[in-house]
Write an enzyme that holds these catalytic residues in place. Sequence first.
Site, PDB file in Angstrom:
ATOM      1  N   LYS A  54       0.832  -1.199   0.000  1.00 25.90           N
ATOM      2  CA  LYS A  54       0.000   0.000   0.000  1.00 25.90           C
ATOM      3  C   LYS A  54       0.868   1.250   0.000  1.00 25.90           C
ATOM      4  O   LYS A  54       0.553   2.247  -0.662  1.00 25.90           O
ATOM      5  CB  LYS A  54      -0.924   0.003   1.219  1.00 25.90           C
ATOM      6  CG  LYS A  54      -1.935   1.132   1.210  1.00 25.90           C
ATOM      7  CD  LYS A  54      -2.895   1.024   2.385  1.00 25.90           C
ATOM      8  CE  LYS A  54      -3.900   2.179   2.366  1.00 25.90           C
ATOM      9  NZ  LYS A  54      -4.835   2.116   3.518  1.00 25.90           N
ATOM     10  N   ASP A  81       5.167  -1.658  11.711  1.00 25.19           N
ATOM     11  CA  ASP A  81       3.925  -2.089  12.350  1.00 25.19           C
ATOM     12  C   ASP A  81       4.016  -1.677  13.807  1.00 25.19           C
ATOM     13  O   ASP A  81       4.711  -2.315  14.606  1.00 25.19           O
ATOM     14  CB  ASP A  81       3.760  -3.605  12.221  1.00 25.19           C
ATOM     15  CG  ASP A  81       2.445  -4.100  12.835  1.00 25.19           C
ATOM     16  OD1 ASP A  81       1.795  -3.327  13.565  1.00 25.19           O
ATOM     17  OD2 ASP A  81       2.087  -5.265  12.593  1.00 25.19           O
ATOM     18  N   ASN A 108       2.748  10.046  13.780  1.00 26.45           N
ATOM     19  CA  ASN A 108       1.355  10.224  13.380  1.00 26.45           C
ATOM     20  C   ASN A 108       0.494   8.990  13.604  1.00 26.45           C
ATOM     21  O   ASN A 108      -0.702   9.114  13.859  1.00 26.45           O
ATOM     22  CB  ASN A 108       1.317  10.609  11.888  1.00 26.45           C
ATOM     23  CG  ASN A 108      -0.065  10.516  11.300  1.00 26.45           C
ATOM     24  OD1 ASN A 108      -0.952  11.311  11.612  1.00 26.45           O
ATOM     25  ND2 ASN A 108      -0.271   9.524  10.445  1.00 26.45           N
ATOM     26  N   TYR A 199      -8.912   5.754  23.762  1.00 26.16           N
ATOM     27  CA  TYR A 199      -8.202   6.671  22.860  1.00 26.16           C
ATOM     28  C   TYR A 199      -7.780   7.928  23.612  1.00 26.16           C
ATOM     29  O   TYR A 199      -6.604   8.319  23.581  1.00 26.16           O
ATOM     30  CB  TYR A 199      -9.084   7.041  21.665  1.00 26.16           C
ATOM     31  CG  TYR A 199      -8.434   8.044  20.737  1.00 26.16           C
ATOM     32  CD1 TYR A 199      -7.489   7.636  19.802  1.00 26.16           C
ATOM     33  CD2 TYR A 199      -8.760   9.400  20.798  1.00 26.16           C
ATOM     34  CE1 TYR A 199      -6.885   8.548  18.948  1.00 26.16           C
ATOM     35  CE2 TYR A 199      -8.165  10.323  19.953  1.00 26.16           C
ATOM     36  CZ  TYR A 199      -7.230   9.895  19.028  1.00 26.16           C
ATOM     37  OH  TYR A 199      -6.625  10.805  18.198  1.00 26.16           O
ATOM     38  N   LYS A 203      -3.944   9.214  24.747  1.00 24.50           N
ATOM     39  CA  LYS A 203      -3.397  10.521  24.399  1.00 24.50           C
ATOM     40  C   LYS A 203      -2.999  11.307  25.652  1.00 24.50           C
ATOM     41  O   LYS A 203      -2.085  12.147  25.599  1.00 24.50           O
ATOM     42  CB  LYS A 203      -4.402  11.307  23.563  1.00 24.50           C
ATOM     43  CG  LYS A 203      -4.650  10.709  22.173  1.00 24.50           C
ATOM     44  CD  LYS A 203      -3.371  10.650  21.333  1.00 24.50           C
ATOM     45  CE  LYS A 203      -3.618  10.160  19.942  1.00 24.50           C
ATOM     46  NZ  LYS A 203      -2.391  10.136  19.095  1.00 24.50           N
TER      47      LYS A 203
END
Length: 326
Positions: A54, A81, A108, A199, A203
Site C-alpha cells: 500500500k 507495524d 502520526n 483513545y 493521548k
Amino acid sequence: MRQAKVTPLPEGINLEGETVVITGASAGMGLETARQMLRLRCSTMVLAVRNVSKGEECVQQLEQDPVIQSNKPTIKVLKLDVGQYDSVQEFTKELQQKIEAVDILILNAGIGRLKLERSPTGHEETLQINYLSNVLILSELLPYLEASAGKTGSPTRISWVGSRMHEKGHDFEKKGPFRSDDSVFARFDDEKRFSRFSYANSKLLCAMFMYTLAPRLDPTKIVLNMFCPGMVNTNMSDYLPLPLRVVFEGVKYLMGRPIEDGGNIYINAAVVAGPETHGKYLYDKDIQPEPSTYIKSTVGQVVQKRLWEETMEEMKKITTLPSEFC
C-alpha cells in the site's frame, strides 16, 4: 460549533535538502502531510507504513502530482507495524542504515478502540500503538536524531500527534482513586478496568510523557512538541460500530476540517513553529501555556511520575535506553 478557520501557512516555505519521516503515512493525515511537504520541495520523504504494498501505491500516487514530479524528490517506503515491538526495532535500524540524517520526524500513527483488543505484545492496542511504540521509536532513535542535528546544523524536529481529548475526554478520574503503587498500564490491559475512552486515555499518557521528556532534551539538538489538528475529515472513525459511525460522519460533515487544513496544521507544528514550542502542546496553531488542569493536579502528577517509572521498566526489557531516559 464550527471549528476556527485555519490560517494559511507563511509564504516561501522551502524544504529543499530536508528529510522527513512520517509514521502511519499510507492514508489520512499521514499521506496528506507527506503530499504537502513534497509540494514544499522536501528532498527525501520516508513513508513508515504497516503495509509496504500500500505504501508503494502511495508513492505512485504522489509521483503523479505535477508539482512533486517537477521537484524530483526521493520517496522511500519502510515497514513499520506499531503494534509490534520487533517491527519498531527493525524499522529504526533500517532507517539509520538507509538515511544519513533526519530533519523532521512526525509521530502520526494511531488508532481508537471501543473494546479491548490486544496487540502481539500482549498490551491493549491503543496503549501499544498510540503510546508504547512511539516511546520505543524515541528510545531507539534519540541518539541518531541528535547526531542528525549535528550534521544538518539545526535541531531535529519531532512533532507528535496528540488530541484535545487528553484534556477532558479521558476518564482517569472516574476509574477510582489512583495510588502511587497503582499500575497505569493495568487501566488499559485489565479487561475489568478497560475503558471505552481508551483513545483519550492513551493521548493523556502521550502528553504526560512529552512533558516529562522534553526538559531532559537539549533544544539545540531536539525540538519536541505535541499538537492536535482538531476534527479532520479522514477515515479515523472507520473503527466505530455502524450506528456510531453514521452519527460521527454526520458531525464530521458539519464540523470537520478539510484534510488540506489538517496538513496545514501538521506542517505548522513540524516546520513553522519555532523552538518556543519545545515541550509545549499546540491546539491547532496555538501554544498552550501550561499542561491541562488534570495533569497539573496532585493526582495527575502522581500518575505522570508512575507512568514514567512504568514506561522505563517496560523499555529496559526491550532496548538500551539513551541517557536522557535514565
